[in-house]
Design a protein around this motif. Structure first.
Motif, short mmCIF file in Angstrom:
data_model
loop_
_atom_site.label_atom_id
_atom_site.label_comp_id
_atom_site.label_asym_id
_atom_site.label_seq_id
_atom_site.Cartn_x
_atom_site.Cartn_y
_atom_site.Cartn_z
N ARG A 1 113.12 -3.91 39.70
CA ARG A 1 113.82 -2.90 40.50
C ARG A 1 113.19 -1.51 40.36
N PHE A 2 111.85 -1.48 40.49
CA PHE A 2 111.16 -0.20 40.52
C PHE A 2 110.16 -0.19 41.65
N ARG A 3 109.75 1.02 42.03
CA ARG A 3 108.94 1.19 43.23
C ARG A 3 107.50 1.61 42.96
N HIS A 4 107.15 1.83 41.69
CA HIS A 4 105.79 2.26 41.34
C HIS A 4 105.29 1.44 40.16
N LEU A 5 104.07 0.97 40.29
CA LEU A 5 103.49 0.12 39.25
C LEU A 5 102.09 0.64 38.89
N PRO A 6 101.96 1.24 37.71
CA PRO A 6 100.63 1.70 37.30
C PRO A 6 99.67 0.52 37.11
N VAL A 7 98.42 0.76 37.41
CA VAL A 7 97.37 -0.24 37.22
C VAL A 7 96.61 0.17 35.97
N GLU A 8 96.44 -0.78 35.07
CA GLU A 8 95.81 -0.50 33.79
C GLU A 8 94.51 -1.31 33.66
N ARG A 9 93.51 -0.66 33.09
CA ARG A 9 92.26 -1.35 32.79
C ARG A 9 91.74 -0.83 31.45
N ASN A 10 91.46 -1.76 30.55
CA ASN A 10 90.97 -1.42 29.21
C ASN A 10 91.87 -0.41 28.50
N GLY A 11 93.20 -0.58 28.68
CA GLY A 11 94.16 0.27 27.99
C GLY A 11 94.35 1.65 28.59
N ARG A 12 93.76 1.88 29.75
CA ARG A 12 93.87 3.20 30.39
C ARG A 12 94.34 3.08 31.84
N LEU A 13 94.91 4.15 32.33
CA LEU A 13 95.38 4.21 33.71
C LEU A 13 94.20 4.12 34.66
N ASP A 14 94.32 3.23 35.67
CA ASP A 14 93.22 3.01 36.61
C ASP A 14 93.65 3.16 38.06
N GLY A 15 94.93 3.44 38.28
CA GLY A 15 95.45 3.58 39.63
C GLY A 15 96.95 3.34 39.61
N ILE A 16 97.55 3.36 40.79
CA ILE A 16 98.98 3.07 40.91
C ILE A 16 99.22 2.46 42.29
N VAL A 17 100.15 1.52 42.35
CA VAL A 17 100.56 0.96 43.63
C VAL A 17 102.05 1.19 43.80
N SER A 18 102.45 1.46 45.01
CA SER A 18 103.86 1.67 45.32
C SER A 18 104.37 0.48 46.12
N ILE A 19 105.66 0.38 46.22
CA ILE A 19 106.24 -0.70 47.01
C ILE A 19 105.79 -0.58 48.46
N GLY A 20 105.58 0.64 48.93
CA GLY A 20 105.09 0.84 50.29
C GLY A 20 103.70 0.26 50.48
N ASP A 21 102.82 0.46 49.49
CA ASP A 21 101.47 -0.12 49.54
C ASP A 21 101.54 -1.64 49.63
N VAL A 22 102.41 -2.21 48.80
CA VAL A 22 102.53 -3.67 48.69
C VAL A 22 103.11 -4.27 49.97
N VAL A 23 104.16 -3.65 50.49
CA VAL A 23 104.79 -4.16 51.72
C VAL A 23 103.82 -4.05 52.89
N LYS A 24 103.09 -2.95 52.96
CA LYS A 24 102.10 -2.78 54.03
C LYS A 24 101.08 -3.92 54.01
N ARG A 25 100.55 -4.25 52.82
CA ARG A 25 99.55 -5.32 52.71
C ARG A 25 100.17 -6.67 53.04
N ARG A 26 101.40 -6.89 52.61
CA ARG A 26 102.08 -8.17 52.88
C ARG A 26 102.28 -8.34 54.39
N ILE A 27 102.68 -7.29 55.07
CA ILE A 27 102.85 -7.35 56.53
C ILE A 27 101.51 -7.64 57.20
N GLU A 28 100.44 -7.00 56.74
CA GLU A 28 99.11 -7.27 57.30
C GLU A 28 98.73 -8.73 57.12
N MET A 29 99.06 -9.30 55.95
CA MET A 29 98.74 -10.70 55.68
C MET A 29 99.51 -11.62 56.63
N VAL A 30 100.79 -11.35 56.82
CA VAL A 30 101.62 -12.18 57.69
C VAL A 30 101.13 -12.08 59.13
#
Length: 143
Positions: free
Chosen positions: A100-129
């Protein structure tokens, strides 16, 4: 489709704060950047927490106006769920829905590497469908 494809398109820049910034300053940054969360990191880019609008509302609800003088470290969510760029969009969507959260940090080698939001994810899912529907229509038209 993976988190890497999202980050390759939108970029890996993330708005971050240190843990000693005041809640008032964090609120100002969220408003200025027009974002709903900020990742709290140490000087080496390690994730210490995440501060969302919900965290701020909860803290103000508990402490009142004095909350604005508190440090971010006292209001942030310290137990941060993260993902990696190899995770799929479906996996990330499931994690975000379950947590139940809308932001998910992306981690690589123990450090912050980016962030994805629910909007980013839904947009990609719609594109896939939509792509799948186009492929089915094309298959039917040529059959």
């Amino acid at each position: 489709m993976t988190v890497k494809s999202i980050l390759d398109e939108k970029g890996r820049d993330v708005v971050t704060l240190g843990p000693d910034v005041t809640l008032a300053d964090a609120i100002g940054l969220l408003a200025e950047k027009r974002i709903g969360a900020v990742v709290v990191t140490d000087g080496d880019g390690r994730i210490l927490g995440i501060l969302s609008e919900r965290d701020i509302v909860r803290t103000i609800g508990q402490a009142g106006a004095q909350a604005l003088d508190l440090r971010v470290s006292g209001a942030m969510t310290a137990k941060v769920t993260t993902c990696r760029e190899t995770h799929t969009v479906n996996h990330v969507m499931e994690v975000m829905t379950r947590g139940r959260f809308r932001h998910l940090p992306v981690e690589r080698n123990g450090r912050l590497d980016g962030i994805v939001s629910i909007g980013d994810v839904v947009k990609r899912r719609i594109e896939m469908v939509e792509r799948e529907a186009d492929q089915i229509r094309e298959y039917i038209a040529t059959a």
